[in-house]
Design a protein around this motif. Structure first.
Motif, mmCIF file in Angstrom:
data_model
loop_
_atom_site.group_PDB
_atom_site.id
_atom_site.type_symbol
_atom_site.label_atom_id
_atom_site.label_comp_id
_atom_site.label_asym_id
_atom_site.label_seq_id
_atom_site.Cartn_x
_atom_site.Cartn_y
_atom_site.Cartn_z
ATOM 1 N N SER A 1 0.851 -1.187 0.000
ATOM 2 C CA SER A 1 0.000 0.000 0.000
ATOM 3 C C SER A 1 0.886 1.235 0.000
ATOM 4 O O SER A 1 2.055 1.183 0.384
ATOM 5 N N GLY A 2 0.309 2.341 -0.431
ATOM 6 C CA GLY A 2 1.054 3.594 -0.516
ATOM 7 C C GLY A 2 1.019 4.132 -1.933
ATOM 8 O O GLY A 2 0.160 3.737 -2.740
ATOM 9 N N PRO A 3 1.939 5.042 -2.293
ATOM 10 C CA PRO A 3 1.987 5.573 -3.657
ATOM 11 C C PRO A 3 2.167 4.451 -4.680
ATOM 12 O O PRO A 3 2.797 3.436 -4.392
ATOM 13 N N TYR A 4 1.623 4.662 -5.858
ATOM 14 C CA TYR A 4 1.658 3.613 -6.875
ATOM 15 C C TYR A 4 3.019 3.540 -7.567
ATOM 16 O O TYR A 4 3.599 4.555 -7.951
ATOM 17 N N LEU A 5 3.483 2.299 -7.727
ATOM 18 C CA LEU A 5 4.751 1.997 -8.383
ATOM 19 C C LEU A 5 4.519 0.775 -9.271
ATOM 20 O O LEU A 5 4.111 -0.282 -8.788
ATOM 21 N N ILE A 6 4.738 0.930 -10.569
ATOM 22 C CA ILE A 6 4.554 -0.174 -11.520
ATOM 23 C C ILE A 6 5.905 -0.680 -11.997
ATOM 24 O O ILE A 6 6.776 0.106 -12.388
ATOM 25 N N PHE A 7 6.070 -2.008 -11.962
ATOM 26 C CA PHE A 7 7.222 -2.667 -12.583
ATOM 27 C C PHE A 7 6.694 -3.451 -13.781
ATOM 28 O O PHE A 7 5.913 -4.393 -13.619
ATOM 29 N N GLN A 8 7.122 -3.062 -14.988
ATOM 30 C CA GLN A 8 6.651 -3.701 -16.209
ATOM 31 C C GLN A 8 7.738 -4.576 -16.817
ATOM 32 O O GLN A 8 8.816 -4.105 -17.165
ATOM 33 N N HIS A 9 7.444 -5.864 -16.927
ATOM 34 C CA HIS A 9 8.431 -6.830 -17.435
ATOM 35 C C HIS A 9 8.623 -6.694 -18.941
ATOM 36 O O HIS A 9 7.861 -6.027 -19.642
ATOM 37 N N GLY A 10 9.666 -7.371 -19.446
ATOM 38 C CA GLY A 10 9.951 -7.413 -20.873
ATOM 39 C C GLY A 10 9.900 -8.834 -21.407
ATOM 40 O O GLY A 10 9.181 -9.687 -20.889
ATOM 41 N N PHE A 11 10.712 -9.102 -22.443
ATOM 42 C CA PHE A 11 10.757 -10.412 -23.084
ATOM 43 C C PHE A 11 12.180 -10.961 -23.009
ATOM 44 O O PHE A 11 13.151 -10.209 -23.160
ATOM 45 N N PRO A 12 12.363 -12.268 -22.828
ATOM 46 C CA PRO A 12 11.358 -13.288 -22.518
ATOM 47 C C PRO A 12 11.204 -13.387 -21.005
ATOM 48 O O PRO A 12 12.146 -13.793 -20.312
ATOM 49 N N ASP A 13 10.092 -13.004 -20.495
ATOM 50 C CA ASP A 13 9.949 -12.871 -19.052
ATOM 51 C C ASP A 13 8.477 -12.878 -18.683
ATOM 52 O O ASP A 13 7.611 -13.075 -19.535
ATOM 53 N N ARG A 14 8.203 -12.596 -17.426
ATOM 54 C CA ARG A 14 6.823 -12.516 -16.966
ATOM 55 C C ARG A 14 6.765 -11.603 -15.750
ATOM 56 O O ARG A 14 7.801 -11.127 -15.270
ATOM 57 N N GLU A 15 5.571 -11.373 -15.241
ATOM 58 C CA GLU A 15 5.383 -10.367 -14.196
ATOM 59 C C GLU A 15 6.012 -10.741 -12.863
ATOM 60 O O GLU A 15 6.282 -9.859 -12.033
ATOM 61 N N THR A 16 6.298 -12.010 -12.645
ATOM 62 C CA THR A 16 6.898 -12.430 -11.372
ATOM 63 C C THR A 16 8.408 -12.206 -11.325
ATOM 64 O O THR A 16 9.048 -12.523 -10.324
ATOM 65 N N THR A 17 8.978 -11.662 -12.386
ATOM 66 C CA THR A 17 10.424 -11.471 -12.429
ATOM 67 C C THR A 17 10.936 -10.542 -11.331
ATOM 68 O O THR A 17 12.107 -10.592 -10.961
ATOM 69 N N PHE A 18 10.054 -9.702 -10.783
ATOM 70 C CA PHE A 18 10.459 -8.756 -9.737
ATOM 71 C C PHE A 18 10.191 -9.284 -8.325
ATOM 72 O O PHE A 18 10.469 -8.585 -7.353
ATOM 73 N N ASN A 19 9.655 -10.501 -8.226
ATOM 74 C CA ASN A 19 9.245 -11.017 -6.916
ATOM 75 C C ASN A 19 10.405 -11.309 -5.979
ATOM 76 O O ASN A 19 10.273 -11.179 -4.764
#
Length: 318
Positions: free
Chosen positions: A55-73
């Motif tokens: 929670s708090g201010p919004y921060l988006i991490f957008q993945h690339g290729f070849p990858d997926r959204e869990t790459t920042f986990n």
């Protein structure tokens, strides 16, 4: 005897203070689910998936290729979800988001529209946007077209578009770097995916295997359609219009110096494309996935930039 009792009291007080500190800290730091809240929305009949943490201010991490959204986990979510609402969208063409069948569905403006739909669904007035690889191209386009919704832009081993277009059109060095993309243009569903080649530059063996399994289980034609429409291929020599590409939001480019996909020439002449200047950070001993290869340095740079952008916001740009 007296000293022994005093010593025991001091130890007890120390434990009590430590317990109290951790209790208070636990209440101050919001809890988040490591798997995130999984959310699906519709954007013009295309299903877009994203994960939401903290929670708090919004921060988006957008993945690339070849990858997926869990790459920042592994390295970013546990840190930034303590103070931010972190969203990690899954690009269209990447399950569990939809895989639209038509090539024209993968024009960069459709990816931009997906991001806007996510922000509208969240009722987020603005966001700090971090984009890696083709996710960085999407982030740049979003910041150009929806400047009022972007507090700050962070590009991660992704070419700055108006520098990249003339370079790949007329410079052999960047064309040589881009040879890996040439098979992408002719790929048809059902053909061999050559996954080992797609993931070979992911340095961590465990994560490389994870993404290889994801690609093996997923169609990749939608993923590659991004290149059909947005990444110039042979024949080269096209004069692209690069007017109107000047970014007006605070901007940071973090670059792993050992990137095998892009020429270092892409770091030349950046300043004229950023109205308020650009902060460039080059990271040695890091490849294309700099946020994984040198994650401590990467996170420190993001924190530093977030602090600077907050100060700019408070000071009104002075």
């Amino acid at each position: 005897m007296f000293l022994q009792r005093v010593s025991r009291l001091v130890v007890l007080w120390a434990f009590a203070i430590l317990f109290l500190y951790h209790t208070v800290e636990a209440h101050l730091i919001p809890h988040y689910d490591p798997a995130g809240e999984q959310i699906f929305i519709k954007n013009n009949n295309v299903t877009i998936h994203y994960r939401k943490y903290g929670s708090g201010p919004y921060l988006i991490f957008q993945h690339g290729f070849p990858d997926r959204e869990t790459t920042f986990n592994d390295f970013q979510i546990p840190v930034f979800a303590k103070s931010h609402t972190v969203l990690t969208p899954t690009l269209r063409g990447y399950p569990p988001s939809s895989v639209p069948p038509n090539v024209e569905d993968y024009a960069v403006e459709h990816f931009t529209s997906d991001l806007l739909a996510i922000l509208d669904h969240e009722r987020a007035s603005n966001v700090t946007l971090v984009g890696h690889d083709i996710g960085g191209a999407v982030a740049q386009n979003f910041a150009l077209n929806h400047t009022e919704r972007v507090k700050a832009l962070v590009m991660v081993n992704t070419p700055v578009v108006p520098v990249f277009l003339p370079l790949i059109s007329f410079h052999k060095e960047e064309q040589d770097y881009a040879r890996y993309t040439i098979p992408y243009y002719s790929y048809e569903p059902g053909q061999p995916k050559n996954i080992s080649l797609l993931v070979k530059n992911i340095r961590n063996a465990t994560y490389r295997s994870e993404i290889a399994n994801y690609l093996q289980q997923s169609p990749i034609d939608g993923m590659l359609h991004f290149y059909d429409l947005n990444y110039p291929g042979p024949p080269y020599g096209v004069n692209f219009s690069i007017q109107g590409f000047v970014q007006k939001v605070p901007s940071l480019l973090i670059w792993g110096e050992e990137d095998p996909y892009f020429s270092p020439k892409l770091l030349d002449g950046l300043q004229k494309w950023f109205e308020n200047g650009i902060r460039l950070v080059t990271v040695p001993e890091a490849g294309h996935w700099v946020y994984r290869d040198q994650w401590k340095r990467f996170n420190r740079e993001i924190w530093s930039f977030l602090r600077i952008t907050r100060e700019i916001e408070v000071d009104g740009g002075d």
